[in-house]
Design a protein around this motif. Structure first.
Motif, PDB file in Angstrom:
ATOM      1  N   ILE A  56     -50.607  85.069 -32.882  1.00 21.20           N
ATOM      2  CA  ILE A  56     -50.475  86.444 -33.377  1.00 21.20           C
ATOM      3  C   ILE A  56     -51.686  87.266 -32.960  1.00 21.20           C
ATOM      4  O   ILE A  56     -51.560  88.454 -32.621  1.00 21.20           O
ATOM      5  CB  ILE A  56     -50.317  86.438 -34.909  1.00 21.20           C
ATOM      6  N   LEU A  57     -52.870  86.650 -32.949  1.00 22.69           N
ATOM      7  CA  LEU A  57     -54.083  87.368 -32.543  1.00 22.69           C
ATOM      8  C   LEU A  57     -53.996  87.790 -31.078  1.00 22.69           C
ATOM      9  O   LEU A  57     -54.376  88.918 -30.716  1.00 22.69           O
ATOM     10  CB  LEU A  57     -55.311  86.478 -32.780  1.00 22.69           C
ATOM     11  N   VAL A  58     -53.479  86.900 -30.231  1.00 19.60           N
ATOM     12  CA  VAL A  58     -53.304  87.246 -28.814  1.00 19.60           C
ATOM     13  C   VAL A  58     -52.316  88.403 -28.672  1.00 19.60           C
ATOM     14  O   VAL A  58     -52.539  89.338 -27.879  1.00 19.60           O
ATOM     15  CB  VAL A  58     -52.818  86.009 -28.022  1.00 19.60           C
ATOM     16  N   ALA A  59     -51.233  88.353 -29.457  1.00 22.74           N
ATOM     17  CA  ALA A  59     -50.264  89.456 -29.416  1.00 22.74           C
ATOM     18  C   ALA A  59     -50.896  90.760 -29.885  1.00 22.74           C
ATOM     19  O   ALA A  59     -50.592  91.839 -29.354  1.00 22.74           O
ATOM     20  CB  ALA A  59     -49.048  89.112 -30.283  1.00 22.74           C
ATOM     21  N   PRO A  61     -41.982  80.659 -49.994  1.00 21.05           N
ATOM     22  CA  PRO A  61     -42.017  82.133 -49.937  1.00 21.05           C
ATOM     23  C   PRO A  61     -43.423  82.703 -49.903  1.00 21.05           C
ATOM     24  O   PRO A  61     -43.662  83.728 -49.248  1.00 21.05           O
ATOM     25  CB  PRO A  61     -41.275  82.550 -51.217  1.00 21.05           C
ATOM     26  N   VAL A  62     -44.356  82.053 -50.580  1.00 22.00           N
ATOM     27  CA  VAL A  62     -45.742  82.545 -50.588  1.00 22.00           C
ATOM     28  C   VAL A  62     -46.336  82.461 -49.189  1.00 22.00           C
ATOM     29  O   VAL A  62     -46.990  83.403 -48.707  1.00 22.00           O
ATOM     30  CB  VAL A  62     -46.595  81.743 -51.595  1.00 22.00           C
ATOM     31  N   GLU A  63     -46.112  81.340 -48.503  1.00 19.92           N
ATOM     32  CA  GLU A  63     -46.658  81.181 -47.158  1.00 19.92           C
ATOM     33  C   GLU A  63     -45.996  82.148 -46.179  1.00 19.92           C
ATOM     34  O   GLU A  63     -46.664  82.688 -45.286  1.00 19.92           O
ATOM     35  CB  GLU A  63     -46.482  79.738 -46.685  1.00 19.92           C
ATOM     36  N   VAL A  64     -44.688  82.359 -46.334  1.00 18.63           N
ATOM     37  CA  VAL A  64     -44.009  83.327 -45.472  1.00 18.63           C
ATOM     38  C   VAL A  64     -44.599  84.717 -45.685  1.00 18.63           C
ATOM     39  O   VAL A  64     -44.836  85.465 -44.721  1.00 18.63           O
ATOM     40  CB  VAL A  64     -42.493  83.331 -45.747  1.00 18.63           C
ATOM     41  N   THR A  65     -44.865  85.069 -46.926  1.00 22.03           N
ATOM     42  CA  THR A  65     -45.476  86.374 -47.224  1.00 22.03           C
ATOM     43  C   THR A  65     -46.857  86.489 -46.596  1.00 22.03           C
ATOM     44  O   THR A  65     -47.219  87.538 -46.040  1.00 22.03           O
ATOM     45  CB  THR A  65     -45.580  86.571 -48.750  1.00 22.03           C
ATOM     46  N   VAL A  66     -47.639  85.412 -46.665  1.00 15.55           N
ATOM     47  CA  VAL A  66     -48.974  85.422 -46.054  1.00 15.55           C
ATOM     48  C   VAL A  66     -48.876  85.630 -44.547  1.00 15.55           C
ATOM     49  O   VAL A  66     -49.643  86.410 -43.955  1.00 15.55           O
ATOM     50  CB  VAL A  66     -49.723  84.109 -46.378  1.00 15.55           C
ATOM     51  N   VAL A  67     -47.938  84.937 -43.896  1.00 20.04           N
ATOM     52  CA  VAL A  67     -47.761  85.070 -42.441  1.00 20.04           C
ATOM     53  C   VAL A  67     -47.353  86.495 -42.087  1.00 20.04           C
ATOM     54  O   VAL A  67     -47.886  87.094 -41.136  1.00 20.04           O
ATOM     55  CB  VAL A  67     -46.708  84.056 -41.933  1.00 20.04           C
ATOM     56  N   VAL A  68     -46.409  87.059 -42.840  1.00 17.90           N
ATOM     57  CA  VAL A  68     -45.954  88.431 -42.570  1.00 17.90           C
ATOM     58  C   VAL A  68     -47.102  89.423 -42.755  1.00 17.90           C
ATOM     59  O   VAL A  68     -47.313  90.319 -41.914  1.00 17.90           O
ATOM     60  CB  VAL A  68     -44.766  88.786 -43.488  1.00 17.90           C
ATOM     61  N   CYS A  69     -47.842  89.281 -43.841  1.00 15.88           N
ATOM     62  CA  CYS A  69     -48.981  90.187 -44.085  1.00 15.88           C
ATOM     63  C   CYS A  69     -50.051  90.035 -43.001  1.00 15.88           C
ATOM     64  O   CYS A  69     -50.655  91.030 -42.569  1.00 15.88           O
ATOM     65  CB  CYS A  69     -49.580  89.913 -45.460  1.00 15.88           C
ATOM     66  N   LEU A  70     -50.285  88.791 -42.554  1.00 14.59           N
ATOM     67  CA  LEU A  70     -51.263  88.566 -41.488  1.00 14.59           C
ATOM     68  C   LEU A  70     -50.831  89.271 -40.211  1.00 14.59           C
ATOM     69  O   LEU A  70     -51.645  89.953 -39.552  1.00 14.59           O
ATOM     70  CB  LEU A  70     -51.407  87.062 -41.242  1.00 14.59           C
ATOM     71  N   ALA A  71     -49.559  89.139 -39.842  1.00 11.93           N
ATOM     72  CA  ALA A  71     -49.063  89.770 -38.615  1.00 11.93           C
ATOM     73  C   ALA A  71     -49.121  91.289 -38.716  1.00 11.93           C
ATOM     74  O   ALA A  71     -49.562  91.968 -37.773  1.00 11.93           O
ATOM     75  CB  ALA A  71     -47.632  89.299 -38.336  1.00 11.93           C
ATOM     76  N   LEU A  72     -48.700  91.836 -39.850  1.00  7.75           N
ATOM     77  CA  LEU A  72     -48.734  93.290 -40.013  1.00  7.75           C
ATOM     78  C   LEU A  72     -50.162  93.812 -40.042  1.00  7.75           C
ATOM     79  O   LEU A  72     -50.464  94.870 -39.465  1.00  7.75           O
ATOM     80  CB  LEU A  72     -47.996  93.684 -41.306  1.00  7.75           C
ATOM     81  N   GLY A  73     -51.046  93.081 -40.708  1.00 13.92           N
ATOM     82  CA  GLY A  73     -52.442  93.505 -40.770  1.00 13.92           C
ATOM     83  C   GLY A  73     -53.106  93.524 -39.409  1.00 13.92           C
ATOM     84  O   GLY A  73     -53.793  94.488 -39.043  1.00 13.92           O
ATOM     85  N   LEU A  74     -52.900  92.450 -38.628  1.00 17.89           N
ATOM     86  CA  LEU A  74     -53.488  92.403 -37.288  1.00 17.89           C
ATOM     87  C   LEU A  74     -52.883  93.477 -36.382  1.00 17.89           C
ATOM     88  O   LEU A  74     -53.590  94.076 -35.559  1.00 17.89           O
ATOM     89  CB  LEU A  74     -53.270  91.014 -36.670  1.00 17.89           C
ATOM     90  N   SER A  75     -51.589  93.706 -36.539  1.00 19.83           N
ATOM     91  CA  SER A  75     -50.944  94.742 -35.726  1.00 19.83           C
ATOM     92  C   SER A  75     -51.529  96.119 -36.035  1.00 19.83           C
ATOM     93  O   SER A  75     -51.770  96.929 -35.121  1.00 19.83           O
ATOM     94  CB  SER A  75     -49.431  94.741 -35.976  1.00 19.83           C
ATOM     95  N   PHE A  76     -51.749  96.407 -37.309  1.00 20.10           N
ATOM     96  CA  PHE A  76     -52.321  97.702 -37.683  1.00 20.10           C
ATOM     97  C   PHE A  76     -53.764  97.836 -37.203  1.00 20.10           C
ATOM     98  O   PHE A  76     -54.163  98.872 -36.650  1.00 20.10           O
ATOM     99  CB  PHE A  76     -52.242  97.884 -39.192  1.00 20.10           C
ATOM    100  N   LEU A  77     -54.549  96.769 -37.383  1.00 25.37           N
ATOM    101  CA  LEU A  77     -55.957  96.825 -36.956  1.00 25.37           C
ATOM    102  C   LEU A  77     -56.053  97.017 -35.445  1.00 25.37           C
ATOM    103  O   LEU A  77     -56.991  97.667 -34.952  1.00 25.37           O
ATOM    104  CB  LEU A  77     -56.681  95.547 -37.378  1.00 25.37           C
ATOM    105  N   ALA A  78     -55.097  96.429 -34.714  1.00 26.13           N
ATOM    106  CA  ALA A  78     -55.129  96.546 -33.256  1.00 26.13           C
ATOM    107  C   ALA A  78     -54.901  97.972 -32.781  1.00 26.13           C
ATOM    108  O   ALA A  78     -55.274  98.321 -31.649  1.00 26.13           O
ATOM    109  CB  ALA A  78     -54.076  95.613 -32.650  1.00 26.13           C
ATOM    110  N   THR A  79     -54.317  98.820 -33.626  1.00 27.31           N
ATOM    111  CA  THR A  79     -54.035 100.201 -33.197  1.00 27.31           C
ATOM    112  C   THR A  79     -55.212 101.145 -33.431  1.00 27.31           C
ATOM    113  O   THR A  79     -55.221 102.263 -32.887  1.00 27.31           O
ATOM    114  CB  THR A  79     -52.821 100.759 -33.965  1.00 27.31           C
ATOM    115  N   LEU A  80     -56.179 100.723 -34.230  1.00 26.59           N
ATOM    116  CA  LEU A  80     -57.226 101.656 -34.651  1.00 26.59           C
ATOM    117  C   LEU A  80     -58.087 102.140 -33.480  1.00 26.59           C
ATOM    118  O   LEU A  80     -58.328 103.344 -33.325  1.00 26.59           O
ATOM    119  CB  LEU A  80     -58.103 101.014 -35.733  1.00 26.59           C
ATOM    120  N   TYR A  81     -58.558 101.207 -32.641  1.00 25.55           N
ATOM    121  CA  TYR A  81     -59.444 101.619 -31.557  1.00 25.55           C
ATOM    122  C   TYR A  81     -58.736 102.505 -30.531  1.00 25.55           C
ATOM    123  O   TYR A  81     -59.244 103.596 -30.191  1.00 25.55           O
ATOM    124  CB  TYR A  81     -60.059 100.404 -30.873  1.00 25.55           C
ATOM    125  N   PRO A  82     -57.539 102.135 -30.005  1.00 30.77           N
ATOM    126  CA  PRO A  82     -56.868 103.044 -29.059  1.00 30.77           C
ATOM    127  C   PRO A  82     -56.545 104.397 -29.689  1.00 30.77           C
ATOM    128  O   PRO A  82     -56.659 105.433 -29.017  1.00 30.77           O
ATOM    129  CB  PRO A  82     -55.581 102.272 -28.693  1.00 30.77           C
TER     130      PRO A  82
END
Length: 434
Positions: free
Chosen positions: A300-303, A397-418
């Protein structure tokens, strides 16, 4: 609206759109992989825990100071302790089992039918034969893998050899007896299906000599000319057990139950709980789960880095558009929002697709494993290595929620600099060079 138009490909922006699509696929693969792997590892741990504790109990109690002749009274007292579901006693020994030309070492457990009925996992696992009339059957029950190893089927004779036999002037002779196979069970766990043999309690006590004969009161002096019937009547047989398995309501409440058992009026026992017996194994599983989660999160980090690169290229390509928007009165915040929404949308779509794909694959892990194994002709997750005959999966369900939040969080952070770089464009300079 503007962010949506930037996501839709046009001829001159096809390359940027392809990169954005590949980035979306990367996020989806990363999320799906994490969900599938964590679900399989959860299922693996839960299935092992169920199988191990379904037969071995949460506590194993071994007698000390004296032989375990009062096992029935001890079990009755233990079962009255709050938090204890039930307890079973058994006779156990190691023997060499022989079938039609094949031999292997096995663990023999002697149990009566009443105690076997308490072990629902074992009692319901009979594939051939049945447990009815078990105490009078004088036969044995073996796992289907052990039956394959010995080359026997239902009704065949199994010979068991115990090195601790009768004493003779020439030394100890092995004790050899044959028993018919009355039950073949399938627990789905290689260890139990391959190395355990069950026998009725009294034949097991006879075979392993788990009994003591003492003179009854009033027979201190026996007539040397007494008949065999008189001698038999003078002696009383006291049976023994090897140990007891104790099953509790809450497997994680071992410390409290241990204190209650030690405070109860029962004979001295050495108590070993399931966490002590399997500490190394389950600790290794926990470490593996953490390591796998960390490593697979890198996908996910590479993505997310791909989101950064695709947005930087998009910002560079849209420099004139940014300048026009700024001259029309768009604020820096508005420009940041446009590109943040663009990048976050890529992450959201990829996360949703990956979550759906991961849940579908996790729910059908065993059919997919069987299909791939049959198609390729290769054993995937062989039971001899992974202890289980099928690939378990348990979605948390808790782990699935953690994975989803991790992906969404990294995706949002990746947009900040551009997005910040786009907001810093000087419209005059951008239009001049354009």
């Amino acid at each position: 609206m503007v962010a949506g138009r930037y996501l839709r490909a046009r001829r001159k922006e096809a390359f940027i759109s392809v990169i954005a699509s590949l980035t979306m696929v990367g996020v989806a693969i990363g999320v799906a992989t994490l969900i599938v792997v964590m679900s399989v590892m959860n299922g693996f741990r839960a299935e092992l825990l169920t199988k191990i504790l379904g037969l071995n109990g949460h506590f194993t109690a071994y007698p000390i100071e004296s032989k375990f002749t009062d096992y029935e009274e001890t079990i009755a007292t233990i079962q009255n302790i709050p938090g204890v579901d039930f307890a079973v006693y058994f006779v156990e020994g190691q023997v060499l089992a022989s079938g039609k030309g094949n031999s292997t070492g096995v663990t023999v457990r002697g149990m009566n039918e009443e105690n076997l009925q308490k072990l629902k996992l074992l009692y319901g696992a009979a594939e051939q034969g049945g447990w009815d009339g078990w105490d009078e059957s004088r036969g044995v029950a073996i796992g289907y893998r052990l039956a394959q190893t010995l080359g026997v089927s239902l009704g065949d004779q199994v010979q068991i050899i115990n090195p601790d036999g009768a004493m003779t002037p020439f030394g100890t002779t092995p004790q050899i007896k044959s028993y018919p196979v009355n039950v073949i069970f399938n627990l789905g766990m290689v260890e139990f299906d391959s190395f355990f043999m069950y026998m009725p309690l009294e034949p097991a006590q006879d075979y392993f000599k788990m009994f003591t004969e003492v003179l009854r009161p009033g027979f201190e002096q026996l007539d040397p000319l007494a008949s065999d019937e008189e001698i038999d009547a003078a002696y009383e047989r006291i049976n023994e057990a090897t140990a007891a398995e104790i099953f509790i309501t809450n497997p994680d409440d071992t410390a409290t139950i241990r204190e209650r058992m030690q405070a109860s009026p029962i004979r001295p026992l050495i108590l070993t709980d399931w966490q002590q017996r399997n500490e190394t194994f389950f600790s290794a599983l926990q470490v593996e789960r953490v390591v796998m989660f960390t490593i697979l999160s890198m996908i996910i980090l590479v993505a997310a880095f791909n989101i950064i690169s695709s947005l930087i290229m998009l910002v560079k390509d849209k420099s004139s558009d940014i300048a026009v928007l700024r001259t029309m009165g768009a604020s820096q915040g508005a420009i940041m929002r446009i590109f943040s929404i663009t990048g976050t949308t890529i992450g959201v779509i990829g996360t949703l697709v990956g979550t759906g794909l991961g849940l579908i694959v996790a729910a059908n892990a065993e059919p997919l494993r069987a299909f791939i194994s049959n198609t390729l002709g290769v054993a995937i997750f062989p039971p001899e290595v992974f202890f289980l005959s099928s690939l378990p999966s348990k979605t948390d369900p808790v782990e699935v929620t953690v994975v989803v939040c991790l992906a969404l969080g990294l995706s949002f952070l990746a947009t900040l600099y551009p997005a910040w770089r786009a907001a810093q464009y000087d419209p005059v300079e951008a239009l001049r060079y354009e």
